[in-house]
Design a protein around this motif. Structure first.
Motif, PDB file in Angstrom:
ATOM      1  N   ALA A 118      26.777  51.536  64.916  1.00 58.05           N
ATOM      2  CA  ALA A 118      26.421  50.115  64.901  1.00 58.05           C
ATOM      3  C   ALA A 118      27.654  49.296  65.278  1.00 58.05           C
ATOM      4  N   CYS A 119      27.438  48.277  66.049  1.00 57.26           N
ATOM      5  CA  CYS A 119      28.561  47.458  66.510  1.00 57.26           C
ATOM      6  C   CYS A 119      28.100  46.018  66.669  1.00 57.26           C
ATOM      7  N   ARG A 120      29.001  45.102  66.422  1.00 63.34           N
ATOM      8  CA  ARG A 120      28.697  43.693  66.633  1.00 63.34           C
ATOM      9  C   ARG A 120      29.583  43.162  67.754  1.00 63.34           C
ATOM     10  N   TYR A 121      29.143  42.086  68.343  1.00 64.31           N
ATOM     11  CA  TYR A 121      29.899  41.453  69.418  1.00 64.31           C
ATOM     12  C   TYR A 121      30.909  40.475  68.830  1.00 64.31           C
ATOM     13  N   ARG A 122      32.038  40.376  69.461  1.00 69.03           N
ATOM     14  CA  ARG A 122      33.046  39.409  69.039  1.00 69.03           C
ATOM     15  C   ARG A 122      32.475  37.992  69.162  1.00 69.03           C
ATOM     16  N   ASP A 123      31.679  37.744  70.190  1.00 71.97           N
ATOM     17  CA  ASP A 123      31.028  36.450  70.404  1.00 71.97           C
ATOM     18  C   ASP A 123      29.598  36.577  69.862  1.00 71.97           C
ATOM     19  N   TRP A 124      29.321  35.935  68.751  1.00 68.11           N
ATOM     20  CA  TRP A 124      28.027  36.047  68.085  1.00 68.11           C
ATOM     21  C   TRP A 124      26.873  35.675  69.003  1.00 68.11           C
ATOM     22  N   ARG A 125      27.121  34.744  69.926  1.00 70.48           N
ATOM     23  CA  ARG A 125      26.071  34.287  70.829  1.00 70.48           C
ATOM     24  C   ARG A 125      25.620  35.412  71.772  1.00 70.48           C
ATOM     25  N   ILE A 126      26.586  36.187  72.236  1.00 74.51           N
ATOM     26  CA  ILE A 126      26.252  37.311  73.102  1.00 74.51           C
ATOM     27  C   ILE A 126      25.490  38.363  72.311  1.00 74.51           C
ATOM     28  N   GLY A 127      25.853  38.550  71.057  1.00 73.01           N
ATOM     29  CA  GLY A 127      25.113  39.486  70.211  1.00 73.01           C
ATOM     30  C   GLY A 127      23.656  39.093  70.064  1.00 73.01           C
ATOM     31  N   VAL A 128      23.410  37.806  69.835  1.00 72.35           N
ATOM     32  CA  VAL A 128      22.025  37.329  69.711  1.00 72.35           C
ATOM     33  C   VAL A 128      21.284  37.541  71.029  1.00 72.35           C
ATOM     34  N   ALA A 129      21.900  37.133  72.123  1.00 74.98           N
ATOM     35  CA  ALA A 129      21.257  37.273  73.436  1.00 74.98           C
ATOM     36  C   ALA A 129      21.022  38.740  73.781  1.00 74.98           C
ATOM     37  N   SER A 130      21.986  39.579  73.466  1.00 73.68           N
ATOM     38  CA  SER A 130      21.851  41.007  73.755  1.00 73.68           C
ATOM     39  C   SER A 130      20.688  41.622  72.985  1.00 73.68           C
ATOM     40  N   GLY A 131      20.544  41.235  71.727  1.00 72.14           N
ATOM     41  CA  GLY A 131      19.424  41.741  70.936  1.00 72.14           C
ATOM     42  C   GLY A 131      18.084  41.360  71.540  1.00 72.14           C
ATOM     43  N   TRP A 132      17.962  40.128  72.011  1.00 70.25           N
ATOM     44  CA  TRP A 132      16.706  39.690  72.633  1.00 70.25           C
ATOM     45  C   TRP A 132      16.524  40.314  74.013  1.00 70.25           C
ATOM     46  N   ALA A 133      17.614  40.496  74.742  1.00 72.95           N
ATOM     47  CA  ALA A 133      17.523  41.161  76.040  1.00 72.95           C
ATOM     48  C   ALA A 133      16.979  42.581  75.871  1.00 72.95           C
ATOM     49  N   GLN A 134      17.460  43.285  74.846  1.00 68.14           N
ATOM     50  CA  GLN A 134      16.982  44.639  74.609  1.00 68.14           C
ATOM     51  C   GLN A 134      15.509  44.632  74.210  1.00 68.14           C
ATOM     52  N   ARG A 135      15.101  43.635  73.446  1.00 66.44           N
ATOM     53  CA  ARG A 135      13.675  43.525  73.107  1.00 66.44           C
ATOM     54  C   ARG A 135      12.833  43.318  74.366  1.00 66.44           C
ATOM     55  N   TRP A 136      13.323  42.513  75.296  1.00 67.62           N
ATOM     56  CA  TRP A 136      12.614  42.307  76.560  1.00 67.62           C
ATOM     57  C   TRP A 136      12.467  43.643  77.291  1.00 67.62           C
ATOM     58  N   VAL A 137      13.563  44.371  77.411  1.00 66.75           N
ATOM     59  CA  VAL A 137      13.539  45.671  78.084  1.00 66.75           C
ATOM     60  C   VAL A 137      12.532  46.596  77.410  1.00 66.75           C
ATOM     61  N   ASP A 138      12.593  46.659  76.089  1.00 73.28           N
ATOM     62  CA  ASP A 138      11.726  47.582  75.358  1.00 73.28           C
ATOM     63  C   ASP A 138      10.254  47.200  75.479  1.00 73.28           C
ATOM     64  N   ARG A 139       9.952  45.924  75.497  1.00 73.64           N
ATOM     65  CA  ARG A 139       8.562  45.491  75.610  1.00 73.64           C
ATOM     66  C   ARG A 139       7.953  45.876  76.958  1.00 73.64           C
ATOM     67  N   HIS A 140       8.772  45.932  77.991  1.00 70.26           N
ATOM     68  CA  HIS A 140       8.289  46.204  79.341  1.00 70.26           C
ATOM     69  C   HIS A 140       8.584  47.629  79.806  1.00 70.26           C
ATOM     70  N   PHE A 141       9.233  48.405  78.954  1.00 68.68           N
ATOM     71  CA  PHE A 141       9.692  49.734  79.346  1.00 68.68           C
ATOM     72  C   PHE A 141       8.565  50.656  79.791  1.00 68.68           C
ATOM     73  N   ALA A 142       7.522  50.783  78.994  1.00 70.66           N
ATOM     74  CA  ALA A 142       6.459  51.750  79.311  1.00 70.66           C
ATOM     75  C   ALA A 142       5.773  51.412  80.634  1.00 70.66           C
TER      76      ALA A 142
END
Length: 175
Positions: free
Chosen positions: A34-58
């Motif tokens: 587990a790792c966090r981003y130094r810039d909290w904003r990028i961490g939030v965006a990255s989490g949502w970006a991964q959700r986007w990828v996962d929702r469309h993956f299949a």
């Protein structure tokens, strides 16, 4: 382009993140830490970006698999469908960058507000993509038959009915 980087166990960049105090608990089932981003904003965006990828993956993987076994016009139609997904991901990335820029790095207490803003934007973008993909999948379907057509219809139906933003590799044990 939206997949979040993971700190993999034993990787050089993971050692650097550990030295910076950014790592947490190991997730051995996923081979990561587990790792966090130094810039909290990028961490939030990255989490949502991964959700986007996962929702469309299949759906994307279905198109990718079909593309590998088809030739000629059917393959080109499938490729165009994958480009629709890639274009949407590019637009999401731009939206994430715009959202990040609206929040001050020194105000991590706005994490929930940024997260809600991104979720709403992704929900809107997903709705627009759902409409476009309905047309796109129908076009691809006209080039397919048999099991290929059935597979696409099934996966497109599942994808179109999705309403949540789940992470598919959340690292939870099967036990």
């Amino acid at each position: 382009m939206l997949v979040s980087m993971e700190c993999l166990i034993g990787a050089a960049y993971t050692r650097q993140a550990t030295a910076e105090g950014l790592t947490g608990q190991p997730e051995p089932l996923m081979g990561r830490i587990a790792c966090r981003y130094r810039d909290w904003r990028i961490g939030v965006a990255s989490g949502w970006a991964q959700r986007w990828v996962d929702r469309h993956f299949a759906l994307d993987y279905t198109f990718k698999s079909l593309e590998k076994v088809l030739d000629g016009p059917p393959r080109h139609a499938v490729r165009r469908a994958r480009v629709v997904l890639k274009d949407a991901a590019y637009e999401v990335l731009g939206g994430l960058i715009d959202a990040i820029e609206q929040y001050d790095l020194e105000r991590p207490e706005h994490k929930a507000a940024l997260s809600a803003r991104i979720e709403a934007a992704l929900q809107t973008r997903a709705g627009m993509l759902r409409d476009r993909m309905a047309t796109t999948a129908a076009e691809v379907g006209r080039h397919l038959s048999g099991e290929h057509a059935a597979t696409l219809a099934r996966e497109h139906g599942r994808w179109a009915s999705a309403t949540s933003w789940e992470l598919i590799n959340a690292g939870e044990s099967c036990a």
